[in-house]
Design an enzyme around this catalytic site. Structure first.
Site, PDB file in Angstrom:
ATOM      1  CB  CYS B  95      -0.978  -0.003   1.177  1.00  0.00           C
ATOM      2  SG  CYS B  95      -2.085  -1.411   1.147  1.00  0.00           S
ATOM      3  NE  ARG B 129      -9.522   4.838   0.414  1.00  0.00           N
ATOM      4  CZ  ARG B 129      -8.280   5.243   0.715  1.00  0.00           C
ATOM      5  NH1 ARG B 129      -7.959   6.506   0.617  1.00  0.00           N
ATOM      6  NH2 ARG B 129      -7.370   4.369   1.104  1.00  0.00           N
ATOM      7  CG  HIS B 190      -4.784  -4.485   2.875  1.00  0.00           C
ATOM      8  ND1 HIS B 190      -5.081  -3.488   1.971  1.00  0.00           N
ATOM      9  CD2 HIS B 190      -5.881  -4.631   3.633  1.00  0.00           C
ATOM     10  CE1 HIS B 190      -6.305  -3.044   2.204  1.00  0.00           C
ATOM     11  NE2 HIS B 190      -6.821  -3.721   3.202  1.00  0.00           N
TER      12      HIS B 190
END
Ligand SMILES: [Zn+2]
Lengths: 466, 240
Positions: B95, B129, B190
């Site tokens: 990330c 996002r 993740h």
């Protein structure tokens, strides 16, 4: 006033109840579609309202506060989880006449951090409570900074007096930089521990200047006695100080006689909830009698250490983020007796679709303990939870069962099959601790209730075979 | 007896937004179960990492603010980091850590936050996002599964980690996810990344061991639970 919108909402609400459904947000959603300004129009008729926000403890704190406020007059209070604009509108509609008149003039709203800026400007907020600010449901809020921005914007939309957890550096910073009148609550310094066991401490850095905060001692998570060595940012002297004496909480306020509260649930986080409720009630000018009577009448909401008379007994807890989960795990391991865990993890929108928070929670405290007989993992993410337990180093019996009912049965069976206590083979010193995320909670509670019913039958069966 | 495998977790107090401790835990446990000694150094904010001593480095994700602080700190020692990478040290960057490998991260207002400039890679903030479950197909280790949640759109001129099968990947456009260069792996995945991707975890460990100079293949482990979690994810979550 849009009567059509009100009628749509009220008819829908009535129809849903008729069919035995929970009417917590759908009526408001439909009514808002007809009249988008309905929330503002209805809440204009309120004399005043209180808003409770923050990451952990909103529901319990607002339930306690509602119980106190009800001693004085009937109030409007939104249902747990229904804290979006449609949930607030539904709550208002329930107390609106068919002609659009609000029948109750005081409201208490529990509102998500993310929703706060959308609604506060429409409400006559007299007191706004911030319970704490922790990392929560990342995919809903993006990042912690976004959460803080939302809270800032929500607070800026009001003239409210803020009631804030001063032991939390994030809440403290929000409050002191808001320009509002602030009343802080906090625990007595003697309850702080100097050991640093919390892994997830978001407030470890000063929001004013970015320097790492110095902690003299911790209460839980990032809550503690903190000070910034660079800019002097520090924990305020609380206006309301909580002292824990066994099962009672004494709340001290300068110039006032102290209030005594009997604690009915375990864990430091529950102490903070009670403290926040008392501080908010006093800020709303509630009398000591009302506070005492309200707290006595308070029944803890679902998923806060509820007990069920299953065989063996079960205790239900809601888990939704690392810090809240850690508090629950700490409370469980400090209970006496042998334990079976049943952990139900869902990843629906209301749970947070990202389950990575399971790895920030301290499930590691469950590893290597002789008192934990076994663990059943369940829900849509049963396998992920099992993996979490494996990497926590848990080596006891483990069952992976996505079906909630079958999982509870497996957990109850595991407890009954465990090695009996050496000195008393009939001892029932086992407890099943059920941990569940939000969307599985109500289902699990119903299933446990159903198994309470079976309790008598199971006992009878056991008697007949022995 | 070999020296313990030395893993460094850079600035976990700032960069641990997406449960990066789960990755460290996975690496540690998979060593432990094989009887491999392992040391994990958590390098705290502001302090100097000792790249010459590490066999594997993990750089996680944080908020924009925290990421900028880490970028400034690490910039002071990026020469040493670059030398270690060129020498074959494995680096796992996730990330925010992944974005830091590039030359800059451009904020919505146009400001460019400088990165470490280790790779030919840039990230530009975008909206909305990119959030959701993700599965990618990688030549390194088959299907990699997890969750992504990033505003940044990353483009680079290196090998990707894999091809997106479900989800958005680097930028939601070119169909690729992550980056690999020497033994550097950068990714938005993740969940955390490693527990449900044991083959990737073992690949990273094997590379770290080789870099350490230990010539000993990794023994296979019982991955029944890992496989069950992958299977559940692929059938229930991304419907492959
Ligand atoms: Zn400071």
């Amino acid at each position: 006033m849009s009567f059509i919108a009100i009628w749509v909402g009220k008819v829908l609400s009535f129809a849903l109840r008729l069919f035995g459904r929970r009417a917590t947000s759908l009526p408001g959603k439909a009514a808002l579609r007809v009249c988008p300004s309905l929330l503002r129009r209805l809440s204009r008729q309120l004399e005043w309202c209180v808003v409770v926000t923050g990451t952990n403890g909103k529901t319990t704190t607002s339930a306690m506060l509602a119980s106190i406020l009800r001693q004085g007059q009937p109030i409007i209070h939104n249902q747990e989880g229904a804290n979006l604009p449609q949930g607030l509108t539904t709550a208002l509609l329930q107390h609106t006449s068919w002609r659009g008149r609000l029948l109750r003039r005081v409201a208490l709203f529990e509102i998500d951090e993310a929703t706060l800026p959308q609604v506060t400007a429409a409400l006559p907020v007299q007191v706004l409570v911030v319970t704490n600010v922790f990392r929560d449901q990342l995919d809903r809020y993006g990042e912690l900074d976004t959460t803080l921005d939302k809270l800032r914007a929500g607070i800026a939309g009001t003239d409210a007096v803020l009631v804030v957890n001063g032991d939390d550096p994030l809440s403290r910073h929000l409050a002191e930089s808001s320009g509002h009148t602030v009343r802080y609550f906090g625990l007595a310094a003697e309850h702080a521990k100097d050991t640093e066991h919390g892994q997830t401490r978001d407030g470890a850095f000063c929001l004013r200047c970015g320097e790492r905060l110095d902690y003299e001692a911790f209460f839980y998570g990032q809550l503690g006695l903190y000070r910034c060595p660079a800019c002097g940012f520090h924990r305020p002297q609380p206006d309301f100080t909580g002292e824990i004496r066994g099962w009672s909480l004494r709340v001290r306020e300068v110039g006032q006689p102290p209030s005594e509260v009997t604690l009915r649930t375990r864990g430091v986080f529950n102490v903070y909830n009670a403290l926040a409720a008392v501080a908010a009630a006093r800020t709303c000018d509630q009398s000591a009698d009302h506070i005492a009577a309200g707290l006595t009448a308070f029944a803890p909401p679902l998923g806060r250490m509820q007990g069920y008379a299953t065989h063996p007994p079960a205790v239900l807890n809601l888990i939704k983020n690392p810090t809240g989960c850690d508090s629950v795990l700490q409370a469980i391991v400090s209970e006496p007796g042998r334990k079976v865990l049943c952990i139900a993890i869902n990843d629906l929108a209301a749970d947070g679709r990202d389950v990575s928070w399971l790895w920030d929670a301290d499930f590691d405290v469950l590893a290597g303990r002789a008192d934990i007989v076994g663990c059943v993992t369940s829900g849509l993410r049963a396998e992920d939870m099992a993996l979490r337990m494996k990497y926590a180093g848990f080596t006891g019996s483990m069952v992976v069962q996505p079906d909630l009912g079958a999982a509870l049965d497996a957990a109850l069976a595991l407890s009954n099959s465990g090695p009996p206590s050496a000195d008393d083979p009939t001892s029932t010193d086992v407890t099943v601790y059920v941990l569940s995320t939000y969307t599985a909670l109500y289902a699990v509670a119903e299933l446990l209730k159903g198994r309470e019913h079976l309790h008598g039958a199971a006992l009878a069966y056991r008697t007949s075979v022995s | 007896m070999a020296q313990p495998l030395h893993i460094a977790h850079l600035y976990p107090d700032l960069l641990n937004l997406y449960a990066d401790r789960g990755n460290i835990r996975t690496l540690r446990m998979r060593c432990l179960w094989r009887g491999i000694e392992v040391t994990v150094s958590e390098v705290p904010a502001g302090s100097r990492p000792d790249f010459a001593r590490y066999h594997l480095v993990l750089l996680g994700g944080g908020s924009d603010r925290e990421q900028a602080i880490v970028g400034e700190t690490l910039a002071k020692w990026k020469g040493e980091l670059r030398a270690a990478i060129e020498a074959g040290m494995p680096l796992l960057a996730i990330c925010g850590g992944y974005q830091l490998l590039g030359s800059y991260y451009q904020l919505p207002d146009g400001t460019k936050v400088p990165g470490l400039d280790l790779l030919d890679l840039v990230t530009v903030a975008g909206s909305p996002r990119l959030i959701g479950n993700v599965a990618v197909e990688s030549d390194l280790c088959g299907t990699i599964v997890g969750f992504e949640n990033h505003g940044g759109r990353t483009t680079h001129n290196h090998e990707p980690l894999g091809k997106v099968v479900r989800g958005c990947g680097n930028n939601g456009k070119d169909g690729y996810e992550g980056v690999q260069y020497k033994h550097v792996i950068g990714t938005y995945i993740h969940g955390p990344l490693l527990p449900k991707n044991p083959r990737l975890a073992d690949l990273v460990l094997a590379r770290a061991r080789a870099y350490q100079g230990v010539d000993h293949p990794l023994e296979p482990l019982d991955d029944t639970l890992e496989d069950a979690a992958r299977k559940a994810f692929l059938t229930r979550r991304v419907q492959l």
